[in-house]
Design a protein around this motif. Sequence first.
Motif, PDB file in Angstrom:
ATOM      1  N   ILE A 105      -2.286  -3.089  -5.309  1.00 35.78           N
ATOM      2  CA  ILE A 105      -3.675  -3.439  -5.570  1.00 35.78           C
ATOM      3  C   ILE A 105      -4.683  -2.807  -4.620  1.00 35.78           C
ATOM      4  N   LYS A 106      -4.222  -2.401  -3.425  1.00 36.89           N
ATOM      5  CA  LYS A 106      -5.160  -1.913  -2.413  1.00 36.89           C
ATOM      6  C   LYS A 106      -5.316  -0.393  -2.383  1.00 36.89           C
ATOM      7  N   LEU A 107      -4.415   0.326  -3.036  1.00 35.89           N
ATOM      8  CA  LEU A 107      -4.512   1.782  -2.993  1.00 35.89           C
ATOM      9  C   LEU A 107      -5.830   2.248  -3.608  1.00 35.89           C
ATOM     10  N   SER A 108      -6.500   3.145  -2.902  1.00 34.77           N
ATOM     11  CA  SER A 108      -7.807   3.628  -3.328  1.00 34.77           C
ATOM     12  C   SER A 108      -7.729   5.077  -3.781  1.00 34.77           C
ATOM     13  N   THR A 109      -8.780   5.516  -4.422  1.00 34.72           N
ATOM     14  CA  THR A 109      -8.875   6.938  -4.785  1.00 34.72           C
ATOM     15  C   THR A 109      -8.757   7.795  -3.541  1.00 34.72           C
ATOM     16  N   GLU A 110      -9.365   7.361  -2.454  1.00 35.21           N
ATOM     17  CA  GLU A 110      -9.303   8.106  -1.197  1.00 35.21           C
ATOM     18  C   GLU A 110      -7.869   8.248  -0.702  1.00 35.21           C
ATOM     19  N   ASP A 111      -7.072   7.196  -0.867  1.00 31.69           N
ATOM     20  CA  ASP A 111      -5.658   7.264  -0.467  1.00 31.69           C
ATOM     21  C   ASP A 111      -4.918   8.323  -1.276  1.00 31.69           C
ATOM     22  N   ASN A 131       2.678   2.535   5.289  1.00 36.93           N
ATOM     23  CA  ASN A 131       1.667   1.642   5.853  1.00 36.93           C
ATOM     24  C   ASN A 131       1.595   1.805   7.369  1.00 36.93           C
ATOM     25  N   GLU A 132       0.755   1.038   7.999  1.00 40.59           N
ATOM     26  CA  GLU A 132       0.543   1.213   9.438  1.00 40.59           C
ATOM     27  C   GLU A 132       1.755   0.838  10.279  1.00 40.59           C
ATOM     28  N   ASP A 133       2.710   0.127   9.676  1.00 38.84           N
ATOM     29  CA  ASP A 133       3.956  -0.214  10.372  1.00 38.84           C
ATOM     30  C   ASP A 133       5.052   0.812  10.112  1.00 38.84           C
ATOM     31  N   GLY A 134       4.725   1.850   9.343  1.00 35.21           N
ATOM     32  CA  GLY A 134       5.699   2.899   9.067  1.00 35.21           C
ATOM     33  C   GLY A 134       6.615   2.619   7.892  1.00 35.21           C
ATOM     34  N   VAL A 135       6.299   1.595   7.104  1.00 36.42           N
ATOM     35  CA  VAL A 135       7.118   1.270   5.929  1.00 36.42           C
ATOM     36  C   VAL A 135       6.691   2.154   4.763  1.00 36.42           C
ATOM     37  N   ALA A 136       7.672   2.833   4.164  1.00 33.53           N
ATOM     38  CA  ALA A 136       7.374   3.752   3.064  1.00 33.53           C
ATOM     39  C   ALA A 136       6.966   2.998   1.812  1.00 33.53           C
ATOM     40  N   GLY A 137       5.993   3.561   1.101  1.00 36.12           N
ATOM     41  CA  GLY A 137       5.528   2.949  -0.135  1.00 36.12           C
ATOM     42  C   GLY A 137       5.048   4.006  -1.109  1.00 36.12           C
ATOM     43  N   PHE A 172       5.541  12.072   5.508  1.00 38.70           N
ATOM     44  CA  PHE A 172       4.982  10.730   5.383  1.00 38.70           C
ATOM     45  C   PHE A 172       3.525  10.736   5.843  1.00 38.70           C
ATOM     46  N   VAL A 173       2.694  10.079   5.068  1.00 38.36           N
ATOM     47  CA  VAL A 173       1.259  10.041   5.341  1.00 38.36           C
ATOM     48  C   VAL A 173       0.852   8.586   5.578  1.00 38.36           C
ATOM     49  N   LYS A 174       0.366   8.298   6.784  1.00 41.88           N
ATOM     50  CA  LYS A 174      -0.033   6.929   7.101  1.00 41.88           C
ATOM     51  C   LYS A 174      -1.365   6.619   6.432  1.00 41.88           C
ATOM     52  N   LEU A 175      -1.348   5.592   5.579  1.00 40.12           N
ATOM     53  CA  LEU A 175      -2.551   5.147   4.889  1.00 40.12           C
ATOM     54  C   LEU A 175      -3.083   3.893   5.578  1.00 40.12           C
ATOM     55  N   PRO A 176      -4.362   3.586   5.415  1.00 35.83           N
ATOM     56  CA  PRO A 176      -4.954   2.447   6.137  1.00 35.83           C
ATOM     57  C   PRO A 176      -4.262   1.130   5.822  1.00 35.83           C
ATOM     58  N   ASN A 177      -4.212   0.274   6.863  1.00 34.68           N
ATOM     59  CA  ASN A 177      -3.721  -1.086   6.709  1.00 34.68           C
ATOM     60  C   ASN A 177      -2.362  -1.102   6.017  1.00 34.68           C
ATOM     61  N   ASN A 179      -2.122  -0.562   2.613  1.00 36.26           N
ATOM     62  CA  ASN A 179      -2.446  -0.071   1.264  1.00 36.26           C
ATOM     63  C   ASN A 179      -1.234   0.463   0.531  1.00 36.26           C
ATOM     64  N   ALA A 180      -0.335   1.130   1.245  1.00 31.89           N
ATOM     65  CA  ALA A 180       0.803   1.799   0.611  1.00 31.89           C
ATOM     66  C   ALA A 180       1.851   0.833   0.072  1.00 31.89           C
ATOM     67  N   THR A 181       1.808  -0.420   0.532  1.00 36.77           N
ATOM     68  CA  THR A 181       2.895  -1.346   0.193  1.00 36.77           C
ATOM     69  C   THR A 181       2.434  -2.707  -0.330  1.00 36.77           C
ATOM     70  N   PHE A 182       1.143  -3.000  -0.292  1.00 39.38           N
ATOM     71  CA  PHE A 182       0.675  -4.351  -0.606  1.00 39.38           C
ATOM     72  C   PHE A 182       0.657  -4.611  -2.102  1.00 39.38           C
ATOM     73  N   ASP A 183       1.415  -5.626  -2.517  1.00 42.07           N
ATOM     74  CA  ASP A 183       1.373  -6.054  -3.914  1.00 42.07           C
ATOM     75  C   ASP A 183       1.355  -7.577  -3.977  1.00 42.07           C
ATOM     76  N   LEU A 184       1.107  -8.084  -5.160  1.00 44.54           N
ATOM     77  CA  LEU A 184       1.019  -9.526  -5.390  1.00 44.54           C
ATOM     78  C   LEU A 184       1.973  -9.879  -6.521  1.00 44.54           C
ATOM     79  N   ASP A 185       3.032 -10.595  -6.188  1.00 44.17           N
ATOM     80  CA  ASP A 185       4.101 -10.828  -7.172  1.00 44.17           C
ATOM     81  C   ASP A 185       4.112 -12.219  -7.783  1.00 44.17           C
ATOM     82  N   THR A 186       3.450 -13.190  -7.137  1.00 46.07           N
ATOM     83  CA  THR A 186       3.507 -14.565  -7.625  1.00 46.07           C
ATOM     84  C   THR A 186       2.095 -15.127  -7.776  1.00 46.07           C
ATOM     85  N   PRO A 187       1.936 -16.200  -8.556  1.00 42.92           N
ATOM     86  CA  PRO A 187       0.625 -16.840  -8.655  1.00 42.92           C
ATOM     87  C   PRO A 187       0.097 -17.273  -7.294  1.00 42.92           C
TER      88      PRO A 187
END
Length: 196
Positions: A105-111, A131-137, A172-177, A179-187
Motif C-alpha cells: 500500500i505504501k509504494l509510490s510512483t517515486e519508489d 526496506n530500511e531494515d534491509g528486508v527484501a520486498g 538492492f535499492v533501499k526505499l523509504p521507511n 514501503n518495500a514490504t508494508f502490506d495489510l492482510d487482516t481487518p
Amino acid sequence: MKNNVPIILLAGGSSSRMRGTDKLLKKINGVSLLRNRALVCLEATHGEVFITIPPNHPERVAQISDLPVSIVLTKGSNLGLSHSIKKGLLKISNPEVMLLLADLIKLSTEDLLNIFKISETTDSDIVRGINEDGVAGHPVLVRNAVLKELKNLSGEFGANSILKKYIESTTFVKLPNNNATFDLDTPEDWDAWQND
C-alpha cells in the motif's frame, strides 16, 4: 522521468485473511487499493501495465476497466503467486519487466522510478526494493536469465527460490521507511493503519 519497461501488477490473491472482505477493493482516499496501485504503475512507465486477476472477480476488473491497462486472467488464486507471475510474463516480450504486488500500500510512483533509475546504471539480473531494515520486498525488476526462468515456473518451483538463486546478481535499492514490504492482510491491520 518515466521508463518504458512494462509492469506486471500482481492482483491474483484471494484476500483469504480478510475474512470475506477483498482488500484490493478497500478504499484509500475514496479510491480502491487496486485502482490506486494501477495508477501508481501508469505514472511510472510508458510501457504496458498488465494486471493479473483471478477469474470470477468482476469487482476487481470494474475498478480498472477504464484505465489503459491489460487485464490478465489467471486460473485461480489457489494456484499461488508463481502461477500469477507466469501468466503475466507470458504476455511479455520485453527483455526486462517490473513485478509488483498489488497489496503493498505504501509504494509510490517515486519508489518505482527509483528502481528504474538504478536499473539503468547496473547490468544486474535483478534490481529489487528493500526496506530500511534491509528486508527484501518489491518492486522487483527482472531481466536476462531470471526472466527466462520465471517464464518457465512450475508448481514445484516458486519465484522466491529463483530470486534467491540470483542473489549475487541482485542490486538492492533501499526505499523509504517500510514501503518495500508494508502490506495489510487482516481487518485489524486495516483498522490500525487507518486509525494511526
